[in-house]
Design an enzyme around this catalytic site. Structure first.
Site, short mmCIF file in Angstrom:
data_model
loop_
_atom_site.label_atom_id
_atom_site.label_comp_id
_atom_site.label_asym_id
_atom_site.label_seq_id
_atom_site.Cartn_x
_atom_site.Cartn_y
_atom_site.Cartn_z
N PHE A 77 0.83 -1.27 -0.03
CA PHE A 77 -0.01 0.03 0.12
C PHE A 77 0.83 1.39 -0.08
CE2 PHE A 77 -2.23 3.60 1.63
CZ PHE A 77 -3.41 3.49 0.90
N ASP B 71 9.53 2.24 1.25
CA ASP B 71 8.66 3.02 1.50
C ASP B 71 8.35 3.01 3.02
OD1 ASP B 71 6.06 4.14 1.85
OD2 ASP B 71 5.07 2.97 0.51
N LYS C 62 3.86 11.40 6.73
CA LYS C 62 2.86 11.17 7.81
C LYS C 62 3.58 11.98 9.16
CE LYS C 62 0.47 7.10 6.49
NZ LYS C 62 -0.73 7.70 6.07
#
Length: 427
Positions: free
Chosen positions: A155, A240, A269
């Site tokens: 994801f 990632d 984030k």
């Protein structure tokens, strides 16, 4: 009116504003989320508060974005101070905030250069562009033939390019045609990666721990083996770490657990301190050198407001040793969850304060567990209906962890009682 009736009436009146807010959102917003039925109005530290003033322990941290807790005074001060001076200029001009931010970011991650963006998906898209151009200009891959490998269960965002290499059917359904040049291999299987590499392979993009897939931790030594394979075949290893980076798993980067350094790295984030979107693609010198003026950019990427908050967040992470704290508190959380020994829990996995609790679907859905936890004053979210995620702010205390684990125990016991009642009714 009886006391019970009066309490019920007061409760109904108190619930009405939340119901109205939810109805308004449902009426005018796209239905691309299925939130828990709570309306939040403020946050402080590890807690969130709804319209009625009820307090909830945040065990979600906005998918790791709120690692420092809500409204951290130091980060809010950095935000408000910079907003009062200079917020946005675009990269058409230099500012006094960007250089110090990038310098600190590169030092803490061990990377040569950084390219600031906004969302995690933008950072991944930037990594894809860099990998492809590096493949053509440095590796010598024929134009238009660059091949990128990703791990199954990945994801990395919601753009059309990224969902094109997702292996989750819902993320792809109705959004094609998709960009060519991608393939996937099983996560955690280094031999499968090596078998999939061709002379045209530019990069392998991998999450050190898969978050959205259900907090999936690969076998020990996997990342180290991937590093060796990528070096052997002159393939870029791009980690990632949008969700796992910046202390979440008990190290500054999750790939630090195996002592490896990727060729490219995506962060996001937590980089925005839980206040605004900040992301970055970082890479070694020859990879980032492929970007020249006009190749890539962002109106908001690297703006002075984001740079000021990002720098303050990194300094806070380092000074307060929050990665070490995540390691210690995470081990405690997993140990306490392990002591529950409830048959509904089929697995507990994770690193640091990124923990997934697998729920036996024959017992209950993970969504039902999260709804029960909300009633207990705990906010979390399931993934794929089978895993409850626990990723609280890194500043969480042990007594708060104890509160959360006790709530899990009560919820599972209550769901067990309901299941027994249903069984009795069907006999």
């Amino acid at each position: 009116m009886t006391t019970a009736a009066r309490a019920a009436a007061l409760s109904a009146r108190a619930a009405q504003p939340q119901a109205d807010a939810i109805a308004l959102e449902n009426r005018h917003g796209a239905h691309n989320y299925h939130p828990l039925p709570v309306v939040l109005t403020r946050g402080k530290g590890v807690y969130l508060f709804d319209e009625d003033g009820r307090r909830y322990l945040d065990m979600m941290s906005a998918y790791s974005a709120v690692s420092f807790g809500h409204s951290h005074p130091e980060l809010v001060a950095a935000l408000t101070d910079q907003a009062g001076k200079l917020a946005i200029t675009s990269r058409a001009f230099h500012t006094d905030r960007l250089g110090p931010f990038l310098e600190l970011l590169c030092r803490m991650t061990g990377m040569d250069r950084a390219l600031p963006m906004n969302s995690g998906a933008e950072a991944v898209e930037t990594a894809i562009k860099a990998a492809r151009k590096w493949a053509y200009k440095v590796k010598g891959v024929p134009e238009g033939q660059a091949h990128i490998i990703a791990a199954q269960g990945n994801f990395a965002g919601r753009t059309t390019t990224i969902v094109g290499f997702s292996t989750e059917a819902q993320y792809r359904d109705g959004f094609g045609p998709f960009a060519p040049g991608f393939s996937t291999v099983p996560f955690g299987d280094a031999d499968a990666l090596e078998a999939a590499i061709t002379p045209n392979t530019a990069a392998f993009i991998v999450e050190p721990i898969q978050g959205e897939a259900g907090i999936v931790v690969p076998p020990a030594g996997y990342l180290k083996k991937v590093r060796e394979i990528c070096t052997k075949h002159n393939v870029l290893m791009i980690c990632d770490e949008v969700q796992t980076g910046l202390g979440r798993t008990g190290r500054i980067l999750a790939c630090d657990h195996e002592g490896i350094r990727p060729d490219g790295l995506t962060l996001g984030k937590a980089l925005g301190g839980g206040l605004l979107p900040v992301s970055a693609f970082l890479a070694r010198e020859d990879v980032m050198a492929q970007f020249t003026p006009g190749d890539h950019g962002s109106t908001f990427g690297g703006n002075p407001l984001s740079a000021a908050v990002g720098e303050a967040a990194l300094k806070l992470l380092e000074r307060e040793q929050l990665a070490r704290r995540a390691h210690d508190q995470g081990e405690y959380l997993m140990a306490q969850l392990g002591k529950l020994h409830h048959p509904a829990i089929t697995d507990i996995r994770g690193k640091g304060l990124l923990v997934g609790v697998e729920i036996d679907p024959k017992f209950a859905s993970a969504r039902a567990v999260c709804e029960g936890l909300m009633a207990e004053g705990i906010l979390s979210k399931d993934t794929h209906g089978t895993v409850v995620r626990f990723a609280p702010p890194l500043v969480i205390e042990r007594e708060q962890i104890d509160f959360a684990v006790a709530a899990v125990q009560r919820v599972l016991k209550a769901l067990e009682s309901k299941a027994k009642v249903r069984e009795t009714e069907t006999v």
